[in-house]
Design a protein around this motif. Structure first.
Motif, PDB file in Angstrom:
ATOM      1  N   UNK A  67      20.413 -21.611 -70.399  1.00 44.56           N
ATOM      2  CA  UNK A  67      21.378 -21.753 -69.312  1.00 44.56           C
ATOM      3  C   UNK A  67      21.661 -23.220 -69.005  1.00 44.56           C
ATOM      4  N   UNK A  68      20.635 -24.038 -69.018  1.00 43.58           N
ATOM      5  CA  UNK A  68      20.843 -25.470 -68.772  1.00 43.58           C
ATOM      6  C   UNK A  68      21.826 -26.051 -69.784  1.00 43.58           C
ATOM      7  N   UNK A  69      21.662 -25.678 -71.054  1.00 37.34           N
ATOM      8  CA  UNK A  69      22.556 -26.177 -72.094  1.00 37.34           C
ATOM      9  C   UNK A  69      23.981 -25.655 -71.896  1.00 37.34           C
TER      10      UNK A  69
ATOM     11  N   UNK B 211      30.481 -30.251 -68.322  1.00 36.00           N
ATOM     12  CA  UNK B 211      30.653 -31.550 -68.966  1.00 36.00           C
ATOM     13  C   UNK B 211      29.815 -32.621 -68.258  1.00 36.00           C
ATOM     14  N   UNK B 212      28.555 -32.244 -67.981  1.00 31.44           N
ATOM     15  CA  UNK B 212      27.647 -33.149 -67.262  1.00 31.44           C
ATOM     16  C   UNK B 212      26.215 -32.809 -67.685  1.00 31.44           C
TER      17      UNK B 212
ATOM     18  N   UNK C  55      18.718  -8.783 -67.300  1.00 29.97           N
ATOM     19  CA  UNK C  55      19.080 -10.188 -67.456  1.00 29.97           C
ATOM     20  C   UNK C  55      18.269 -11.074 -66.515  1.00 29.97           C
ATOM     21  N   UNK C  56      18.391 -12.357 -66.771  1.00 22.12           N
ATOM     22  CA  UNK C  56      17.816 -13.362 -65.882  1.00 22.12           C
ATOM     23  C   UNK C  56      18.968 -14.135 -65.269  1.00 22.12           C
ATOM     24  N   UNK C  57      18.930 -14.300 -63.951  1.00 21.09           N
ATOM     25  CA  UNK C  57      19.908 -15.139 -63.269  1.00 21.09           C
ATOM     26  C   UNK C  57      19.258 -16.492 -63.052  1.00 21.09           C
ATOM     27  N   UNK C  58      19.919 -17.536 -63.534  1.00 27.44           N
ATOM     28  CA  UNK C  58      19.413 -18.891 -63.394  1.00 27.44           C
ATOM     29  C   UNK C  58      20.420 -19.685 -62.570  1.00 27.44           C
ATOM     30  N   UNK C  59      19.931 -20.366 -61.546  1.00 26.22           N
ATOM     31  CA  UNK C  59      20.771 -21.255 -60.751  1.00 26.22           C
ATOM     32  C   UNK C  59      20.445 -22.679 -61.187  1.00 26.22           C
ATOM     33  N   UNK C  60      21.485 -23.381 -61.629  1.00 26.44           N
ATOM     34  CA  UNK C  60      21.331 -24.739 -62.143  1.00 26.44           C
ATOM     35  C   UNK C  60      22.098 -25.687 -61.231  1.00 26.44           C
ATOM     36  N   UNK C  61      21.461 -26.808 -60.867  1.00 24.19           N
ATOM     37  CA  UNK C  61      22.118 -27.850 -60.086  1.00 24.19           C
ATOM     38  C   UNK C  61      22.687 -28.893 -61.020  1.00 24.19           C
ATOM     39  N   UNK C  62      23.924 -29.314 -60.749  1.00 27.13           N
ATOM     40  CA  UNK C  62      24.614 -30.274 -61.608  1.00 27.13           C
ATOM     41  C   UNK C  62      24.968 -31.516 -60.802  1.00 27.13           C
ATOM     42  N   UNK C  63      24.754 -32.671 -61.428  1.00 29.50           N
ATOM     43  CA  UNK C  63      25.115 -33.944 -60.823  1.00 29.50           C
ATOM     44  C   UNK C  63      24.145 -34.362 -59.725  1.00 29.50           C
ATOM     45  N   UNK C  64      24.387 -35.523 -59.140  1.00 33.54           N
ATOM     46  CA  UNK C  64      23.475 -36.038 -58.119  1.00 33.54           C
ATOM     47  C   UNK C  64      23.430 -35.169 -56.858  1.00 33.54           C
TER      48      UNK C  64
ATOM     49  N   UNK D  79      25.452 -23.873 -60.045  1.00 31.18           N
ATOM     50  CA  UNK D  79      26.078 -23.032 -61.050  1.00 31.18           C
ATOM     51  C   UNK D  79      25.170 -21.844 -61.290  1.00 31.18           C
ATOM     52  N   UNK D  80      25.765 -20.688 -61.552  1.00 34.04           N
ATOM     53  CA  UNK D  80      24.997 -19.483 -61.850  1.00 34.04           C
ATOM     54  C   UNK D  80      25.189 -19.140 -63.320  1.00 34.04           C
ATOM     55  N   UNK D  81      24.094 -18.750 -63.939  1.00 36.52           N
ATOM     56  CA  UNK D  81      24.111 -18.384 -65.347  1.00 36.52           C
ATOM     57  C   UNK D  81      23.360 -17.069 -65.503  1.00 36.52           C
TER      58      UNK D  81
END
Length: 113
Positions: free
Chosen positions: A54-56, A63-64, A78-87, A92-94
């Motif tokens: 998910x991170x990838x 684009x970050x 499934x697995x729900x992954x919450x990813x933080x982007x930028x400072x 984002x949810x994956x």
């Protein structure tokens, strides 16, 4: 006088034993995680391989490459992954299963950007 000496010796011995027990327990006990580490661990119930997938995917979509997994939750399928982007760690949810990403969605109010 011998009774007073005996009582003092027993008290000294008890104090030495308790100090010895304290020093042994402090060296053999692993350090406790900080509150933030414990909280992060509690929020990460998914598979590390799914989190990396998910991170990838989020890094490509946003684009970050400044990303961090904030939480992951394993369900039956499934697995729900919450990813933080930028400072600011825009969320984002994956959705991922077995390392295969099914969906990547921004949870940020893009109208406010």
């Amino acid at each position: 006088m011998s009774m007073r000496y005996l009582t003092g010796a027993i008290a000294s011995l008890a104090a030495l034993l308790s100090l010895s027990a304290c020093s042994q327990s402090s060296t053999s006990t692993p350090p406790r995680p900080s509150t933030s580490e414990a909280t992060a661990a509690a929020l990460r119930g998914g598979n590390p391989a799914d989190e990396r997938a998910c991170e990838q995917a989020v890094a490509r979509q946003a684009n970050n490459t400044d990303i961090a997994t904030l939480s992951s939750d394993l369900s039956q399928v499934t697995t729900q992954v919450i990813v933080g982007v930028g400072p600011q760690r825009a969320k984002w949810r994956c959705l991922v299963s077995g390392g295969k990403v099914g969906e990547v969605t921004s949870l940020t109010d893009e109208g406010a950007l």
